[in-house]
Design a protein around this motif. Structure first.
Motif, short mmCIF file in Angstrom:
data_model
loop_
_atom_site.label_atom_id
_atom_site.label_comp_id
_atom_site.label_asym_id
_atom_site.label_seq_id
_atom_site.Cartn_x
_atom_site.Cartn_y
_atom_site.Cartn_z
N ALA A 184 1.25 -0.87 0.27
CA ALA A 184 -0.41 0.00 -0.22
C ALA A 184 0.80 1.49 0.09
O ALA A 184 0.35 2.39 -0.43
CB ALA A 184 -0.77 0.20 1.01
N SER A 185 2.35 1.54 0.95
CA SER A 185 2.96 2.28 0.78
C SER A 185 4.25 2.11 1.28
O SER A 185 4.05 1.05 2.26
CB SER A 185 2.29 3.03 1.87
N GLY A 186 4.50 3.09 0.46
CA GLY A 186 6.56 2.69 1.19
C GLY A 186 6.85 3.47 2.21
O GLY A 186 6.46 4.65 2.31
N TYR A 187 7.93 3.92 2.06
CA TYR A 187 9.01 4.95 2.56
C TYR A 187 8.99 6.38 1.91
O TYR A 187 10.09 5.88 1.16
CB TYR A 187 10.68 3.75 3.33
N GLY A 188 9.01 7.51 2.78
CA GLY A 188 9.10 8.64 2.35
C GLY A 188 8.00 8.94 2.44
O GLY A 188 6.81 8.61 3.60
N TYR A 189 7.56 10.75 1.73
CA TYR A 189 6.66 11.26 1.91
C TYR A 189 5.57 10.30 1.20
O TYR A 189 5.69 10.34 0.18
CB TYR A 189 6.63 12.92 1.50
N ARG A 190 4.61 10.35 1.83
CA ARG A 190 2.84 9.99 1.71
C ARG A 190 2.44 10.95 1.86
O ARG A 190 1.75 11.97 3.30
CB ARG A 190 2.57 8.20 1.68
N THR A 191 0.55 10.94 1.90
CA THR A 191 -0.05 11.86 2.27
C THR A 191 -1.06 10.87 3.89
O THR A 191 -1.28 9.64 3.24
CB THR A 191 -1.54 11.63 1.27
N ASP A 192 -1.33 11.75 4.20
CA ASP A 192 -1.88 11.00 5.68
C ASP A 192 -3.35 11.04 5.47
O ASP A 192 -3.81 11.34 4.80
CB ASP A 192 -1.19 12.15 7.20
N PRO A 193 -3.55 9.69 5.32
CA PRO A 193 -5.58 9.43 5.31
C PRO A 193 -6.23 10.18 6.10
O PRO A 193 -7.40 10.26 5.65
CB PRO A 193 -4.54 7.58 6.27
N PHE A 194 -5.91 10.63 7.57
CA PHE A 194 -6.88 11.28 8.08
C PHE A 194 -6.83 12.25 7.92
O PHE A 194 -7.49 13.26 7.69
CB PHE A 194 -6.46 10.69 9.30
N THR A 195 -5.82 13.41 8.32
CA THR A 195 -5.38 14.93 8.31
C THR A 195 -5.13 14.88 6.50
O THR A 195 -5.34 16.29 5.98
CB THR A 195 -4.04 15.43 8.42
N LYS A 196 -4.94 13.81 5.50
CA LYS A 196 -4.42 14.28 3.77
C LYS A 196 -3.23 14.85 3.71
O LYS A 196 -3.51 15.90 2.54
CB LYS A 196 -5.96 14.69 3.20
N ALA A 197 -2.47 15.49 4.63
CA ALA A 197 -1.35 16.36 5.01
C ALA A 197 -0.62 15.33 4.03
O ALA A 197 0.05 14.30 4.62
CB ALA A 197 -1.63 17.23 5.83
N ARG A 198 0.48 15.82 3.64
CA ARG A 198 1.78 14.82 3.56
C ARG A 198 3.05 15.18 4.39
O ARG A 198 3.41 15.84 4.64
CB ARG A 198 2.45 16.13 2.42
N LYS A 199 3.26 13.88 5.11
CA LYS A 199 4.24 13.47 5.66
C LYS A 199 4.84 12.36 5.36
O LYS A 199 4.30 12.11 4.68
CB LYS A 199 3.33 13.73 7.02
N PHE A 200 6.01 12.31 6.16
CA PHE A 200 6.77 11.55 5.86
C PHE A 200 6.53 9.60 6.55
O PHE A 200 6.52 9.99 7.69
CB PHE A 200 8.60 11.50 6.56
#
Length: 323
Positions: A184-200
């Motif tokens: 579903a997701s790897g290491y690095g910057y991704r979109t937070d599923p709850f806040t929709k903010a871009r975080k590491f």
């Protein structure tokens, strides 16, 4: 009995008995003894020079045998030195190189013996030089063998340590490919599923059905198996030694306890969606010296080259994480 000798007397025209004087007899006797002694001395001298006594023959045979044995010893030393040189070369260029140990300097391997003359007792004989040289060769060879033996002991310890290290490093994927829905997701910057903010995102998310087995990525000791860490829910941490720690989060339930020893491939828990999770998946992290590192570099123990390439491709997509 000695013969009586006569001479012819022309004056009396008759034979007269020769009367030997005592003095002359003694003189002749002494001359005879001297000649006999001289002859005996010459004979003994010649015999000693050109003829061998049984004892001398035995000593000569013994000396010849010792010479043969000495030559054999030197050949064996030549062979031993050649074999040892080959082992030393492999030790420096293969074994120690593989285990990241410094090669042993040539000066240390070939060092002689200083200080007191070790061979003074061997001096003063006809063959002292060759005996001393052979003794030196034997002593240096013995020292080289001791140095090499200690080196191999060190290599054995390094090999055992290397084996432990290789078994301890988290080197397999914690969820089997056949159980995966997707990465579903790897290491690095991704979109937070709850806040929709871009975080590491510090780990990898493996989507799988609830109850899917989770495997220990390497040998180690379970240092945590609880839900007392914010966001992780039920999670396990395994200390692998050598500065490595692996973390498995959002578990449905545990299959291990704290302080339990585990081996690579042991089932330690099951996929769930506890804690800060949007759907059933495994959130997996690796720490090295307390710093989080990318787990993508630690799957060489369970994936083929093609599977690894696909994993890298999916993990590099900057999508939405599940936690």
């Amino acid at each position: 009995m000695s013969k009586v000798k006569y001479y012819y007397d022309s004056d009396t025209l008759s034979y007269r008995k020769i009367e030997r004087k005592k003095r002359r007899t003694i003189k002749y006797a002494l001359f005879f003894l001297f000649a006999a002694a001289l002859f005996g001395f010459v004979f003994v001298f010649i015999a000693s020079q050109y003829l061998e006594s049984p004892k001398e023959k035995a000593l000569q045979r013994e000396l010849s045998n010792m010479q043969i044995q000495f030559n054999l010893l030197n050949k064996k030393m030549d062979e031993a030195e050649a074999v040892l040189a080959n082992v030393e070369d492999r030790d420096n260029t293969i074994y120690r190189l593989y285990f990241e140990a410094n090669p042993i300097p040539e000066e240390q391997r070939r060092a002689g013996f200083g200080g007191v003359n070790r061979y003074s007792k061997l001096q003063g004989y006809d063959n002292s030089k060759i005996i001393i040289e052979t003794s030196k060769r034997l002593d240096i060879l013995q020292k080289q063998i001791v140095v090499q033996s200690k080196s191999l002991d060190e290599i054995a310890v390094l090999a055992e340590e290397k084996e432990k290290l290789l078994a301890s490093i988290p080197a397999i994927q914690p969820v089997k490919n056949e159980d995966l829905k997707r990465v579903a997701s790897g290491y690095g910057y991704r979109t937070d599923p709850f806040t929709k903010a871009r975080k590491f995102h510090y780990g990898m998310d493996f989507t799988a059905p609830r109850g899917t087995p989770i495997y220990a990525a390497g040998d180690g000791v379970v240092v945590r198996a609880d839900n007392n860490s914010t966001g992780y829910g039920n999670h396990i941490r395994i200390d692998h030694g050598y500065g490595y720690v692996s973390l498995y989060a959002h578990l449905y339930k545990f299959n291990v306890k704290k302080n339990q020893k585990v081996q690579r491939g042991d089932i330690i828990g099951f996929v769930g969606s506890t804690g800060r999770s949007e759907a059933p998946h495994l959130h997996y992290e690796i720490f090295k010296d307390e710093e989080r590192i990318n787990p993508i570099n630690f799957y060489y123990g369970s994936l083929t080259a093609e599977e690894f390439d696909k994993l890298v491709e999916h993990a590099s997509l900057e999508n939405q994480s599940l936690d």
